[in-house]
Design an enzyme around this catalytic site. Structure first.
Site, PDB file in Angstrom:
ATOM      1  N   CYS A  46       0.829  -1.207   0.000  1.00 38.31           N
ATOM      2  CA  CYS A  46       0.000   0.000   0.000  1.00 38.31           C
ATOM      3  C   CYS A  46       0.868   1.262   0.000  1.00 38.31           C
ATOM      4  O   CYS A  46       1.483   1.595   1.012  1.00 38.31           O
ATOM      5  CB  CYS A  46      -0.925  -0.031   1.220  1.00 38.31           C
ATOM      6  N   CYS A  88      -0.066   3.921   2.592  1.00 36.68           N
ATOM      7  CA  CYS A  88       0.324   3.460   3.928  1.00 36.68           C
ATOM      8  C   CYS A  88       1.783   3.811   4.196  1.00 36.68           C
ATOM      9  O   CYS A  88       2.126   4.291   5.280  1.00 36.68           O
ATOM     10  CB  CYS A  88       0.138   1.950   4.059  1.00 36.68           C
TER      11      CYS A  88
END
Length: 134
Positions: free
Chosen positions: A58, A61
């Site tokens: 991600c 993230c």
């Protein structure tokens, strides 16, 4: 932490065992049982816990990781936790994580707020609100 190393424990004023957290540290859990044990012990405190649900794949993230480290250094009275949704799927399901990154704010074992997405300002506002009002 290597497999042969043991955790360092200390005792707080109530003589309870805990893992000391340095200022600016983000705790990461790779085991559901260790997460559950930590969560159960945290329910006895009034300390705000911010769980950062993340995944290695991600991008947003990864963008938030230095932000979380900065917040951990700034908000020393708040406990910051990182959980990889691929490693601890059951924990992510328990908190109904549907988008990443996701941030769950918990106090005394109860969810008090949430932030979905790489929303630094929104997360900071909610941390500051929840530190004092819940």
């Amino acid at each position: 932490m290597g497999a042969n190393q043991s955790a360092v424990y200390a005792r707080n004023e109530a003589n309870e065992l805990f893992t000391p957290q340095k200022s600016g540290q983000v705790l990461t859990f790779h085991s559901s049982s260790k997460w559950r044990s930590h969560f159960q012990s945290s329910r006895q405190t009034n300390k705000l816990m911010v769980i950062h649900f993340t995944a290695a794949w991600c991008g947003p993230c990864r963008t938030m990781e230095p932000v979380i480290r900065d917040f951990a250094a700034k908000y020393v009275g708040v406990e910051f936790i990182q959980i990889d949704v691929d490693e601890l799927e059951a924990v992510a399901r328990e908190y109904a994580v549907q988008a990443l990154p996701a941030f769950i704010l918990i106090k005394k074992g109860k969810t008090v707020d949430k932030v979905a997405g790489a929303e630094k300002a929104a997360l900071q506002n909610k941390i500051e609100k929840c530190m004092f009002y819940f």
